[in-house]
Design a protein around this motif. Structure first.
Motif, PDB file in Angstrom:
ATOM      1  N   GLU A  88       0.781  -1.311   0.042  1.00 30.00           N
ATOM      2  CA  GLU A  88      -0.060  -0.019   0.155  1.00 30.00           C
ATOM      3  C   GLU A  88       0.922   1.149  -0.036  1.00 30.00           C
ATOM      4  OE1 GLU A  88      -3.569  -0.664   2.780  1.00 30.00           O
ATOM      5  OE2 GLU A  88      -2.882   1.488   3.511  1.00 30.00           O
ATOM      6  N   LEU A  89       2.157   1.292   0.945  1.00 32.65           N
ATOM      7  CA  LEU A  89       2.795   2.280   0.971  1.00 32.65           C
ATOM      8  C   LEU A  89       3.601   2.604  -0.556  1.00 32.65           C
ATOM      9  CD1 LEU A  89       4.188   4.649   2.513  1.00 32.65           C
ATOM     10  CD2 LEU A  89       6.351   2.760   2.970  1.00 32.65           C
TER      11      LEU A  89
ATOM     12  N   ILE B 257       4.271   5.736  -5.351  1.00 28.00           N
ATOM     13  CA  ILE B 257       4.426   5.802  -6.831  1.00 28.00           C
ATOM     14  C   ILE B 257       3.217   6.941  -7.170  1.00 28.00           C
ATOM     15  CG2 ILE B 257       3.688   4.686  -8.924  1.00 28.00           C
ATOM     16  CD1 ILE B 257       5.119   2.006  -7.876  1.00 28.00           C
ATOM     17  N   ALA B 258       2.140   6.835  -6.634  1.00 26.05           N
ATOM     18  CA  ALA B 258       0.926   7.853  -7.060  1.00 26.05           C
ATOM     19  C   ALA B 258       1.774   9.408  -6.667  1.00 26.05           C
ATOM     20  CB  ALA B 258      -0.198   7.563  -6.180  1.00 26.05           C
TER      21      ALA B 258
ATOM     22  N   GLN C 262       4.932  -3.826 -10.382  1.00 27.90           N
ATOM     23  CA  GLN C 262       4.497  -4.999 -10.153  1.00 27.90           C
ATOM     24  C   GLN C 262       4.229  -5.390  -8.730  1.00 27.90           C
ATOM     25  OE1 GLN C 262       7.230  -7.773 -12.377  1.00 27.90           O
ATOM     26  NE2 GLN C 262       5.622  -9.332 -12.231  1.00 27.90           N
ATOM     27  N   GLY C 263       3.178  -5.766  -8.304  1.00 27.52           N
ATOM     28  CA  GLY C 263       3.028  -5.787  -6.998  1.00 27.52           C
ATOM     29  C   GLY C 263       2.996  -7.149  -6.521  1.00 27.52           C
TER      30      GLY C 263
ATOM     31  N   VAL D 181       9.127  -0.759 -10.733  1.00 26.84           N
ATOM     32  CA  VAL D 181       9.235  -1.053  -9.233  1.00 26.84           C
ATOM     33  C   VAL D 181       8.734  -2.289  -9.071  1.00 26.84           C
ATOM     34  CG1 VAL D 181       8.521  -0.189  -7.019  1.00 26.84           C
ATOM     35  CG2 VAL D 181       8.899   1.392  -8.769  1.00 26.84           C
ATOM     36  N   SER D 182       9.097  -3.141  -8.267  1.00 26.70           N
ATOM     37  CA  SER D 182       8.547  -4.474  -8.043  1.00 26.70           C
ATOM     38  C   SER D 182       8.824  -4.867  -6.561  1.00 26.70           C
ATOM     39  CB  SER D 182       9.169  -5.567  -9.142  1.00 26.70           C
ATOM     40  OG  SER D 182      10.304  -6.059  -8.540  1.00 26.70           O
ATOM     41  N   CYS D 183       7.828  -5.937  -6.336  1.00 21.95           N
ATOM     42  CA  CYS D 183       7.740  -6.474  -4.958  1.00 21.95           C
ATOM     43  C   CYS D 183       7.829  -7.780  -4.953  1.00 21.95           C
ATOM     44  CB  CYS D 183       6.576  -5.421  -4.253  1.00 21.95           C
ATOM     45  SG  CYS D 183       6.067  -6.338  -2.800  1.00 21.95           S
TER      46      CYS D 183
END
Ligand code: ADP
Length: 257
Positions: free
Chosen positions: A115-116, A121-122, A136-137, A173-175
């Protein structure tokens, strides 16, 4: 280190020994401490008027939204972005000064990291129109960490990806969740970092020399602070890069048991 060696004499003036003094170290340490105190003091003083300026602009912005003046509304948005940038820089200096004097405070709480990331990013997208950011979440990831400090690590990595890559390029960005940790990466298609500079980019005040010649502004403290924050959370931070072919910055954090 320069050692000064002086004779030790007895009351009759006979040399009975030698004393070695490592004067340099203490003097250098004192210099560093003075510089650090000065940075802390100046940043603290600058923060107060900047915070009230930010508050005034926010109120004016809210009022302007009710009017039809698009020019003023646009100018106000630009002012807000610049105030945010300046606040970020001052916070960086305040944090570095707190860190050096051992006063950095980590306020941990449980929250969802994904969420953070989406929030940051927003927020970045509001100020950046030159690059596309793709995320990529990995689904909800509960971690125990200092949310504001994690936000500053993410902002720093994303803003570096923007700063050090040409307009129009993609930032990914990826997680990724592993067994006991979560790994975040920020990849850009920018100038990259030469192998001999790569091990130093997390050092305090280190900037790759070509960034000066290309007039990219910065103080060389963002990655140092990010690394310290991640280490204070028991995590790891590192980078991979190829000169001319972009960089990827990674950090990992332990998952809550
Ligand atoms: P700053 O960007 O303010 O100089 P940082 O500590 O964030 O400070 O980064 C240190 C240095 O590492 C930068 O000056 C730059 O030379 C290099 N660097 C950081 N991120 C990137 C990136 N994404 N691509 C290329 N170089 C980078």
């Amino acid at each position: 280190v320069s050692l000064s060696i002086s004779p030790v004499k007895d009351p009759q003036g006979r040399i009975i020994g030698l004393s070695k003094i490592a004067r340099d170290i203490t003097e250098r340490k004192l210099d560093e401490q003075r510089k650090n105190d000065f940075i802390g003091m100046v940043s603290h003083e600058l923060k107060t008027p900047l915070t009230s300026l930010g508050a005034i602009i926010q109120v004016a912005d809210a009022k302007l939204r009710q009017s039809e003046d698009t020019f003023l509304a646009g100018a106000m948005q630009k002012a807000i972005i610049q105030i945010k940038r300046m606040t970020g820089m001052i916070n960086g200096f305040l944090n570095i000064s707190r860190l050096e004097s051992g006063k950095i405070q980590i306020d941990k709480a449980h929250f969802d990291l994904q969420e953070l990331i989406e929030e940051m990013i927003a927020e970045s997208e509001l100020t950046i129109s030159s690059h596309t950011i793709r995320f990529q979440g990995c689904g909800a990831v509960r971690i125990l960490a200092d949310r504001d400090k994690m936000a500053s690590v993410l902002t720093n990595l994303i803003s570096n990806a923007v700063k050090y890559s040409p307009k129009g390029k993609l930032i990914e960005v990826s997680c990724e969740v592993n067994d006991r940790s979560v790994q975040i990466s920020v990849r850009d298609q920018g100038m990259g970092i030469k192998p001999n500079d790569l091990p130093h980019v997390f050092d305090r005040y280190y900037r790759v020399s070509t960034t000066h010649t290309q007039h990219i502004s910065g103080f060389g403290i963002g990655l140092y602070l990010s690394a310290e924050i991640i280490r204070h959370h028991g995590g790891d931070i590192w980078a991979e890069s190829q000169s001319g072919a972009g960089s990827t910055f990674y950090f990992s954090l332990p998952l809550v048991e």
